[in-house]
Motif scaffolding. Structure first.
Motif, mmCIF file in Angstrom:
data_model
loop_
_atom_site.group_PDB
_atom_site.id
_atom_site.type_symbol
_atom_site.label_atom_id
_atom_site.label_comp_id
_atom_site.label_asym_id
_atom_site.label_seq_id
_atom_site.Cartn_x
_atom_site.Cartn_y
_atom_site.Cartn_z
ATOM 1 N N ILE A 41 -10.848 19.756 -2.653
ATOM 2 C CA ILE A 41 -10.690 19.382 -1.240
ATOM 3 C C ILE A 41 -11.537 20.312 -0.356
ATOM 4 N N MET A 76 -12.908 12.957 4.819
ATOM 5 C CA MET A 76 -11.638 13.127 4.106
ATOM 6 C C MET A 76 -10.882 11.816 3.927
ATOM 7 N N PHE A 135 -11.500 10.120 0.682
ATOM 8 C CA PHE A 135 -11.201 10.918 -0.512
ATOM 9 C C PHE A 135 -9.724 10.688 -0.857
ATOM 10 N N VAL A 164 -3.565 20.897 -0.205
ATOM 11 C CA VAL A 164 -4.277 20.745 1.068
ATOM 12 C C VAL A 164 -4.208 21.974 1.978
ATOM 13 N N ALA A 182 -8.806 19.798 5.738
ATOM 14 C CA ALA A 182 -8.189 18.827 4.818
ATOM 15 C C ALA A 182 -7.583 17.644 5.574
ATOM 16 N N TYR A 186 -7.104 13.690 4.438
ATOM 17 C CA TYR A 186 -7.162 13.479 2.979
ATOM 18 C C TYR A 186 -6.002 12.565 2.561
#
Lengths: 333, 428
Positions: B235, B245, B248, B260, B267, B270
């Motif tokens: 990450i 993000m 991902f 995270v 992050a 994400y």
């Protein structure tokens, strides 16, 4: 104009160099202790972990052993409620590593003077596992974010100003700012260590002990003092390595496994040379990254770096068993 | 005489302190130490706290106390097998190995010993075929469900068309990490996207090569099958190369707070798969506070309470103990055997009413298990990380996955296993 692939190759090469510096930071700690005392310090990776845990703990105002205190006294304390500046936290963490060095000498090394190297090695294995458990008890096992203000991420300036080199398919060189900082810190660290070793009285005593324990003792150099100093310096190097690696992926218990990355560096650079740790790190870093880029990822399915680093070190070992810069040991009957 | 008294005293003390043979024994193969402890601890805490809650609040299950036994594996396959061998004779009702490698090793052993395994969201995916794997269960979701859920999410956000898109799989170079490859390859053929594979060696602290490759190849999306330090490192590396993000998506083992938090603000956005809901806003937490935390019976220091992996531990323990409850009901016995447990797991069902009664409303989907389908409903949700609020939130319902592709892969793989091991059909 050269192709984008050529420049991407260069990018991998540069990143390999930077990664190599990160490996060297870990390898340095091993070299310092081995050079001065002949001990292969298995606990070096755990020392980096412990130093980083301590730094984050101080920085965040975490109460040490809070889980234990709460369990015994039924309290619910976790934090002091303050947040220390990074510089102060680093100084306190360093102080803890110095105290650790004294304790190691007093409770472990002092009792093992004149023992076989394998005994000393086993003592460091015990030390590693003790420190891992002690660190867990002291600071807890959750992942901790380490932020001492070193920026990280791709460097915009380098990226934008090199994008023109390889045409449309080239996006500029990617260099992680954290790695650039690590390189600068490693240069300062090595320069400091070399200066200390060459130009100070204590440094000369360290070198004397490294060359010949008996001769050093006969001229009045205290072996125990030297060991404490060496473990203090190794603790400092561990703290630096812990900061750089901990900033990359958080401080957690697998941080101690960075020691695995130092082994091929030591095999290649030799166990007794500070420049060897640096050059070895650079060769391993570049070698594994270039192999992955040119052969590993395109033809072998990737994930070749771990074994390739050891294979590369093995090849060097076959031709130069003492490592690139290590001292050749000749024992005459 | 003195020695005799001491020995007699010791025997008496051991008899009192040791578990009564009539207890319902639930072993838990944990990893509170080693490289993956950061993930293993919150899960083990959740599991242990749920068991403690049932003992403290209800006196166990159906009036029988739970004998909860932890065995440390360090996420090491050999140690996991050793744990199994050391605890199976204690009347262990079910094993949840928390490791794909250990699960693979235990499949033939547990089947021969007649003890069921519940590998919830990990292990051998084709074990979902109960016609071949009589004692292995992997409900409520498996890796191929996960792979399909990722692709379905990509279809959702691309108006049903991902032809020509590029998806990179960053995976732990182990049996676990390799599990989704086959499904993703099949789904790539079906939907016309390009798949690239990027293995990361254990433990995954150094991923520069993989992320430089991602930067060069510019995939539209990256999915990750990671564990331990590999997750936060990936990450962080994704943030470093400024990979978006929201594009991902990790598997459910790559979507906890520890993954995270080290990357901080970068992050934010994400995503990961989820097999259950997030947070501590469930009535069961009031009971946990009253009966477990406040009485000093909690397994951990309380810092993991309410986290994703703690909730997963609760969920795993709940599924195991509910199966035991259903086994008691089916057999009419308070003391059940591993065989009773297996039979109950094969008829297992849980609905929203029961989840609400347990204190976990709107926590996970309702589902039933059959002899043929040990894999459950094949549902997964998507959760997303809010770095500012520092919390995960579900951003989708529990969505159906591609049962056509997954079903045929399960049939193919399990048939090969059955042929190799000469296993006749288990369901009549």
């Amino acid at each position: 104009m050269l192709s984008a692939d050529f420049f991407y190759g260069m990018e991998v090469f540069l990143n390999g160099l930077m990664t190599g510096v990160m490996y060297s930071l870990v390898a340095l700690g091993f070299v310092l202790i081995f050079k001065a005392s002949g001990i292969f310090n298995y606990a070096q990776g755990v020392m980096a972990l412990f130093a980083a845990l301590t730094l984050v703990g101080f920085q965040n105002g975490q109460v040490p052993f809070s889980h234990l205190i709460n369990a015994i006294f039924g309290t619910d304390i976790h934090h002091f409620g303050w947040h220390l500046p990074a510089f102060l936290a680093i100084l306190l963490a360093l102080l803890v590593m110095i105290i650790f060095a004294f304790l190691v000498e007093k409770f472990v090394l002092k009792h093992l003077v004149n023992q076989e190297p394998i005994i000393l090695f086993m003592a460091t294995i015990g030390l590693a596992y003790f420190m891992e458990g002690f660190g867990d008890l002291m600071w807890g096992s959750n992942v901790k974010k380490l932020d001492i203000g070193i920026p990280q991420g791709g460097n915009f300036w380098i990226e934008e100003n090199t994008a023109f080199l390889g045409g449309e398919d080239f996006y500029g060189f990617y260099l992680d700012t954290l790695d650039i900082y690590a390189t600068v810190i490693a240069i300062i660290l090595v320069s400091g260590l070399v200066t200390f070793s060459q130009y100070t009285k204590t440094g000369r005593a360290l070198r004397a002990v490294a060359d010949d324990h008996q001769a050093a003792l006969s001229v009045g150099i205290s072996l125990r003092t030297i060991w404490v100093i060496v473990w203090c310096i190794a603790g400092f190097v561990a703290l630096v390595a812990g900061i750089m690696w901990g900033s990359k992926s958080g401080v957690q218990f697998s941080l101690s496994l960075i020691a695995l990355k130092a082994l091929p560096v030591l095999m290649l650079g030799g166990f007794t040379s500070i420049p060897g740790a640096i050059i070895g790190g650079l060769i391993i870093g570049v070698g594994e990254k270039m192999f992955e880029f040119l052969i590993g990822a395109p033809f072998l399915g990737g994930a070749t770096e771990n074994w390739f680093a050891y294979m590369l070190a093995l090849v060097f070992l076959v031709f130069r068993p003492q490592g690139l810069f290590g001292e050749k040991i000749i024992e005459r009957v | 005489m003195k020695l005799r008294n001491v020995l007699l005293g010791a025997v008496a003390a051991a008899t009192i302190a040791g578990p009564a043979l009539a207890d319902l024994t639930f072993p838990n193969l944990t990893y509170r130490t080693g490289a993956y402890a950061v993930n293993g601890i919150p899960y083990a805490d959740g599991y242990a706290d749920y068991m403690a809650l049932l003992n403290e609040r209800d006196g166990g299950i159906g009036g029988e106390r739970i004998n909860y036994v932890e065995c440390e594996t360090q996420y090491n396959t050999e140690k996991g097998v050793e744990c199994y061998e050391n605890t199976k004779g204690m009347g262990s009702l079910v094993y949840q190995p928390m490791s794909t490698g250990i699960t693979y090793q235990l499949i033939p052993k547990a089947t021969a010993d007649g003890i069921p395994i519940l590998s919830m969201g990990y292990g051998r995916t084709s074990a979902a075929n109960g016609n071949v794997f009589s004692h292995i269960f992997n409900y409520p979701a498996n890796y191929w469900v996960g792979a399909s859920a990722v692709v379905n999410h990509l279809l959702d956000i691309n108006n049903g068309n991902i032809k020509g898109k590029k998806l990179a799989l960053v995976y732990h170079n182990s049996a676990y990490g390799k599990e989704p490859i086959r499904t993703l390859e099949e789904l790539a053929k079906k939907h016309g996207f390009k798949l690239s594979l990027l293995p990361v060696d254990h433990p995954g602290q150094e991923q520069k090569s993989q992320w430089l490759q991602i930067r060069r190849e510019k995939p539209d999306y990256v999915t990750m099958w990671g564990w331990g330090v590999m997750n936060p490192t990936a990450i962080q590396e994704a943030a470093n190369i400024r990979f978006p993000m929201e594009n991902f998506i990790g598997v459910w083992w790559s979507g906890s707070e520890g993954d995270v938090l080290p990357a901080g603000e970068s992050a934010h956005g994400y995503k990961s798969l989820a097999m259950h809901n997030t947070g501590s806003d469930f009535p069961i937490y009031a009971d946990l506070k009253k009966y477990v935390y406040a009485t000093g019976k909690a397994a951990g220091d309380g810092t993991s309470s309410g986290t994703v992996l703690y909730n997963r531990g609760l969920y795993a323990a709940m599924l195991a103990t509910e199966a035991a409850r259903q086994a008691q009901s089916l057999t009419g016995k308070k003391i059940i055997t591993p065989s009773d447990m297996r039979d109950a797991m094969e008829q297992f069902s849980i609905d929203e009413a029961r989840m609400t009664a347990i204190g976990l409303p709107n926590f996970a989907p309702s589902f039933s298990v059959t002899c043929e389908n040990h894999g459950g409903p094949g549902l997964a949700a998507i959760q997303q990380w809010d770095a500012k609020a520092q919390k995960w939130s579900l951003i989708s319902d529990f969505i159906k996955t591609d049962s056509e592709v997954i079903g045929s892969l399960i049939a193919e793989d399990s048939a090969a296993y059955a042929k190799e091991n000469k296993i006749p059909a288990q369901c009549s």
